[in-house]
Structure formats: structure tokens, C-alpha cells
Design a protein around this motif. Structure first.
Motif, PDB file in Angstrom:
ATOM      1  N   THR A   1      21.705 -27.247 -10.764  1.00 39.35           N
ATOM      2  CA  THR A   1      21.931 -26.005 -10.014  1.00 39.35           C
ATOM      3  C   THR A   1      20.652 -25.174 -10.028  1.00 39.35           C
ATOM      4  O   THR A   1      20.024 -25.001 -11.072  1.00 39.35           O
ATOM      5  N   LEU A   2      20.299 -24.677  -8.844  1.00 44.50           N
ATOM      6  CA  LEU A   2      19.045 -23.933  -8.651  1.00 44.50           C
ATOM      7  C   LEU A   2      19.336 -22.562  -8.051  1.00 44.50           C
ATOM      8  O   LEU A   2      18.490 -21.998  -7.360  1.00 44.50           O
ATOM      9  N   ALA A   3      20.507 -22.014  -8.309  1.00 41.76           N
ATOM     10  CA  ALA A   3      20.994 -20.880  -7.518  1.00 41.76           C
ATOM     11  C   ALA A   3      22.022 -20.090  -8.310  1.00 41.76           C
ATOM     12  O   ALA A   3      22.448 -20.518  -9.392  1.00 41.76           O
ATOM     13  N   PRO A   4      22.469 -18.953  -7.761  1.00 39.96           N
ATOM     14  CA  PRO A   4      23.630 -18.296  -8.364  1.00 39.96           C
ATOM     15  C   PRO A   4      24.772 -19.299  -8.499  1.00 39.96           C
ATOM     16  O   PRO A   4      24.922 -20.206  -7.669  1.00 39.96           O
TER      17      PRO A   4
ATOM     18  N   SER B   1      21.916 -25.406  -4.349  1.00 40.06           N
ATOM     19  CA  SER B   1      20.675 -24.666  -4.079  1.00 40.06           C
ATOM     20  C   SER B   1      20.917 -23.515  -3.108  1.00 40.06           C
ATOM     21  O   SER B   1      21.734 -23.619  -2.188  1.00 40.06           O
ATOM     22  N   ASP B   2      20.184 -22.424  -3.320  1.00 38.50           N
ATOM     23  CA  ASP B   2      20.133 -21.317  -2.342  1.00 38.50           C
ATOM     24  C   ASP B   2      18.748 -21.420  -1.689  1.00 38.50           C
ATOM     25  O   ASP B   2      17.914 -20.547  -1.844  1.00 38.50           O
ATOM     26  N   THR B   3      18.495 -22.501  -1.001  1.00 37.77           N
ATOM     27  CA  THR B   3      17.131 -22.945  -0.741  1.00 37.77           C
ATOM     28  C   THR B   3      16.191 -21.875  -0.192  1.00 37.77           C
ATOM     29  O   THR B   3      16.296 -21.429   0.942  1.00 37.77           O
TER      30      THR B   3
ATOM     31  N   GLY C   1      22.207 -16.700  -1.994  1.00 42.74           N
ATOM     32  CA  GLY C   1      21.382 -16.288  -3.131  1.00 42.74           C
ATOM     33  C   GLY C   1      20.064 -15.738  -2.649  1.00 42.74           C
ATOM     34  O   GLY C   1      20.004 -14.619  -2.149  1.00 42.74           O
ATOM     35  N   ASN C   2      19.025 -16.550  -2.757  1.00 46.06           N
ATOM     36  CA  ASN C   2      17.714 -16.123  -2.244  1.00 46.06           C
ATOM     37  C   ASN C   2      17.829 -15.567  -0.832  1.00 46.06           C
ATOM     38  O   ASN C   2      17.155 -14.603  -0.467  1.00 46.06           O
ATOM     39  N   VAL C   3      18.638 -16.256  -0.038  1.00 47.18           N
ATOM     40  CA  VAL C   3      18.857 -15.921   1.384  1.00 47.18           C
ATOM     41  C   VAL C   3      20.338 -16.143   1.678  1.00 47.18           C
ATOM     42  O   VAL C   3      21.039 -16.791   0.885  1.00 47.18           O
TER      43      VAL C   3
ATOM     44  N   PHE D   1      17.284 -13.799 -11.816  1.00 44.70           N
ATOM     45  CA  PHE D   1      17.958 -13.626 -10.533  1.00 44.70           C
ATOM     46  C   PHE D   1      19.265 -14.414 -10.400  1.00 44.70           C
ATOM     47  O   PHE D   1      20.293 -13.861  -9.971  1.00 44.70           O
ATOM     48  N   ASN D   2      19.254 -15.713 -10.709  1.00 43.05           N
ATOM     49  CA  ASN D   2      20.449 -16.523 -10.441  1.00 43.05           C
ATOM     50  C   ASN D   2      21.668 -16.032 -11.216  1.00 43.05           C
ATOM     51  O   ASN D   2      22.796 -16.083 -10.715  1.00 43.05           O
ATOM     52  N   VAL D   3      21.443 -15.572 -12.442  1.00 45.22           N
ATOM     53  CA  VAL D   3      22.554 -15.073 -13.248  1.00 45.22           C
ATOM     54  C   VAL D   3      22.895 -13.646 -12.833  1.00 45.22           C
ATOM     55  O   VAL D   3      24.066 -13.274 -12.689  1.00 45.22           O
TER      56      VAL D   3
ATOM     57  N   SER E   1      11.750 -20.872  -1.229  1.00 50.24           N
ATOM     58  CA  SER E   1      10.502 -21.634  -1.294  1.00 50.24           C
ATOM     59  C   SER E   1      10.337 -22.457  -2.567  1.00 50.24           C
ATOM     60  O   SER E   1       9.692 -23.505  -2.532  1.00 50.24           O
ATOM     61  N   ASP E   2      10.920 -22.011  -3.689  1.00 46.62           N
ATOM     62  CA  ASP E   2      10.758 -22.857  -4.891  1.00 46.62           C
ATOM     63  C   ASP E   2      11.855 -23.910  -4.983  1.00 46.62           C
ATOM     64  O   ASP E   2      11.613 -25.028  -5.453  1.00 46.62           O
ATOM     65  N   ASP E   3      13.061 -23.590  -4.472  1.00 42.94           N
ATOM     66  CA  ASP E   3      14.090 -24.638  -4.358  1.00 42.94           C
ATOM     67  C   ASP E   3      13.561 -25.791  -3.498  1.00 42.94           C
ATOM     68  O   ASP E   3      13.827 -26.971  -3.780  1.00 42.94           O
ATOM     69  N   ALA E   4      12.830 -25.428  -2.431  1.00 40.69           N
ATOM     70  CA  ALA E   4      12.319 -26.446  -1.503  1.00 40.69           C
ATOM     71  C   ALA E   4      11.419 -27.434  -2.240  1.00 40.69           C
ATOM     72  O   ALA E   4      11.500 -28.649  -2.026  1.00 40.69           O
TER      73      ALA E   4
ATOM     74  N   PRO F   1      10.297 -21.814 -10.919  1.00 43.48           N
ATOM     75  CA  PRO F   1      11.479 -21.999 -11.776  1.00 43.48           C
ATOM     76  C   PRO F   1      12.347 -23.197 -11.400  1.00 43.48           C
ATOM     77  O   PRO F   1      12.753 -23.970 -12.276  1.00 43.48           O
ATOM     78  N   ASP F   2      12.635 -23.361 -10.108  1.00 38.91           N
ATOM     79  CA  ASP F   2      13.527 -24.470  -9.735  1.00 38.91           C
ATOM     80  C   ASP F   2      12.846 -25.831  -9.894  1.00 38.91           C
ATOM     81  O   ASP F   2      13.476 -26.776 -10.387  1.00 38.91           O
ATOM     82  N   PRO F   3      11.579 -25.975  -9.513  1.00 37.64           N
ATOM     83  CA  PRO F   3      10.933 -27.273  -9.733  1.00 37.64           C
ATOM     84  C   PRO F   3      10.864 -27.668 -11.210  1.00 37.64           C
ATOM     85  O   PRO F   3      11.048 -28.850 -11.544  1.00 37.64           O
TER      86      PRO F   3
END
Ligand code: BDR
Ligand code: CA
Length: 322
Positions: free
Chosen positions: A124-127, A10-12, A39-41, A167-169, A14-17, A244-246
Motif C-alpha cells: 500500500t502506497l496511499a491512505p 496506490s493514490d498514484t 489521496g495525493n489526488v 500524509f497517508n496516515v 509522482s512517487d507512486d509512479a 517514500p513509495d519507491p
């Protein structure tokens, strides 16, 4: 049903959370480790956010392992304009009480499935930087997992970070390409932004419902997604913010939510104008499929899982600054 043993990359933000809450508090997941990536941050911020999210679900015991600090060949382009400077809506969340581990994420992605062959599901929820780095060291890595679910791509070519890129890709297309080259459709499933856009949009009524639930996890999930709600209104034009991640996590935890899927041969564009675009070859003469692509999920079932999970009582969330 026994809880699904999970590794989550995860690139935690708000949606990864929210996805971490689902895995940690629904009773359907048994999180063995969370690995983090830029990623996100930046990766340090995402690691902090992962620890805060797990603590909100009452799980300070789950190890969080920081990983790669930038994509394989490119500079990091974060999504702080989407999720807030801190990735969590800038609501002033205090520091977590737990600390992260010193073992690098890539080591964990490699060692855990070797120690537990065929047992672990990777979500996986991230790049895909950490996963690609692991694949360079162990090309057969995916065979050691029970299954690999990735929130990645946009199979309908409607992008969220560019015209056709998800975004992740888009953030690390070279890593995504390495993943598609190592994938087989029996082991690797992608849940793209097209699914989120169609079946995981939090309408104003859903947002109100989340706020009304009033438990610590529901309030946390509601508050951290305020920034993304503004971005969704201004950029995507959806009827609310999407998750998306949830929804990807929900598919991993409850595959019977899938209502439409296909197998296809997928490559990833690394060209400037189409950076991160999925190249899906559906010709009869195409190479053999390498991915399973989820195309639709049961929206009501997904939202029920979400509301039921955050509606359960976990220890009080860390208090936000006024
Ligand atoms: C993906 O990018 C990030 O903004 C989200 O956390 C999600 O993983 C959606 O394109
Ligand atoms: Ca993410």
C-alpha cells in the motif's frame, strides 16, 4: 528467484509512479492488479496516473481498479501542493491508451487473496481507506496475504503534512487505526516517512544521474518529480526530494535491503492536534506488538535498484506536451 505476485494499492502521484515502475520493470514483481484510492489526488486522477505509469513500463495489460473516493469519515485533503495539480508534476502527460476496470478496488482486495491464499503480497502506497473498508468486511483479510507492506506513518514522529503526521496516515487516520487493530507483526510491515527521509533522498547528484540515464522510464521519473523537488526544498529542508513509495516498494521486492527494524505496539491518534500521529508503546508492559516497523534501509542498494530498473528499455513513454 520467481517474481513476487503483487497487489498494489496506490493514490498514484509522482512517487507512486516510480514505485509502479520498480514493481513492473525490475523483474522482481508480478503485478496482478493495481487498486487506486483518493489521496495525493482525487481517485479518478490517480487512476489515470497509474495507467500512464504502467504504460511507461510497457504494461498496458495490468488491470487498474478504482476504489474509495474519500476517507472513511473525513473530507479528502489531497497533496496537490506537493505533487502538482495532476499529481505528476503538471508536465502535460497525454491520456493513457488503456482504460480502468469496473470492479471496485475493495472487491479486488477481498477476492484476490481468497482465490490465491497465502500467495499475494499487498503493497500500500496511499491512505489506507480501501484496505480498512476491506477489513470491515473480512477481519481475517491479512491472514490471506503472504505479507502486507505499507508506506505509512513516521516512527520518529517527524511529520511531512503536520508536525508529527505522515500524509497517508494523516489523510485517513480512522482507516489507519483499523489497519493497526487488525495487524500482526509477522504479516504487516510499515515503512514510514522516517526511512524515506534518511535513506531515500534524491540528492542533486542523484537527480542529475537520473536525468542523464536518458531512457524513457528514467526521463519520465525525472520529469514528473520536478514539483515535489521544489516542495522538498521549501518545506522539508532535505538535501533533495525523497521517494517514500519507491523505497517501500523496494523493501517489499527485496527485503534484504532492510538494515534496521523493530516490532512494536502501534496505535494511531485521531485527535485534532495530533491527527495521524503514531502512538508507539515500547514499554515492557505494552500490549503485544502488532506491527513490524522498518527503520533503515541500505541507501546504495535502493538507489542501484532504482537506477538499474529505469535504465532498462521499455516502450517509449507517452510524449509530454511541450
Ligand atoms: C506519502 O504521501 C504521498 O504524498 C506519497 O505518495 C507517499 O505515499 C508520503 O507521506
Ligand atoms: Ca502515495
Amino acid at each position: 528467484m520467481p517474481a513476487l505476485p503483487l497487489i498494489i494499492d496506490s493514490d498514484t502521484g509522482s512517487d507512486d509512479a516510480v514505485a509502479l515502475l520498480l514493481a513492473a520493470a525490475s523483474g522482481l514483481g508480478d503485478i496482478r492488479a493495481v487498486t487506486t484510492v483518493a489521496g495525493n489526488v482525487p481517485v479518478g486522477t490517480g487512476t489515470r496516473n497509474a495507467l500512464i505509469s504502467l504504460e511507461t513500463a510497457g504494461r498496458t495489460d495490468i488491470p487498474v481498479h478504482p476504489g474509495c473516493a474519500r476517507p472513511m469519515t473525513r473530507m479528502l485533503s489531497s497533496a496537490q501542493h506537493v505533487h502538482g495539480e495532476d499529481g505528476m508534476g503538471d508536465i502535460g502527460l497525454p491520456d493513457p491508451s488503456a482504460s480502468c476496470e469496473s470492479t471496485h478496488a475493495v472487491e479486488v482486495l477481498l477476492s484476490q487473496p481468497r482465490e490465491n491464499p497465502g500467495e499475494l503480497t499487498l503493497v500500500t502506497l496511499a491512505p489506507l481507506t480501501n484496505v480498512a473498508a476491506a477489513l470491515l468486511r473480512d477481519p481475517d483479510l491479512f491472514t490471506r496475504y503472504r505479507h502486507v507492506y505499507c508506506m505509512a506513518g513516521a516512527a520518529d514522529l517527524r511529520g511531512n503534512i503536520s508536525a508529527t503526521g505522515e500524509f497517508n496516515v494523516w489523510a485517513d487516520p480512522e482507516a489507519a487505526k483499523i489497519v493497526t487493530q487488525a495487524a500482526t507483526p509477522d504479516k504487516v510491515t510499515w515503512i514510514g516517512w522516517d526511512v524515506s527521509r534518511k535513506d531515500a533522498v534524491m540528492t542533486p547528484a542523484d537527480q542529475q544521474h537520473l536525468e542523464n540515464i536518458g531512457t524513457p522510464m528514467a526521463t519520465f521519473a525525472h520529469r514528473i518529480n520536478r514539483t515535489v523537488a521544489d516542495w522538498a526544498r521549501d518545506v522539508t529542508g532535505l538535501a533533495g526530494y525523497d521517494l517514500p513509495d519507491p523505497v517501500a516498494m523496494a523493501v517489499a521486492l527485496k527485503p534484504d535491503l532492510i538494515t534496521e527494524q523493530e516490532q512494536a505496539y502501534v496505535d494511531i491518534s485521531v485527535a485534532d492536534e495530533t491527527r495521524g500521529q503514531m502512538i508507539i508503546d515500547r514499554r515492557v508492559s505494552a500490549p503485544a506488538p502488532n506491527l513490524t516497523l522498518v527503520r533503515r534501509v541500505a541507501e546504495a542498494g535502493f538507489k542501484k535498484l532504482l537506477f538499474d530498473t529505469v535504465g532498462t528499455l521499455a516502450p517509449p513513454a507517452p510524449a509530454a506536451a511541450p
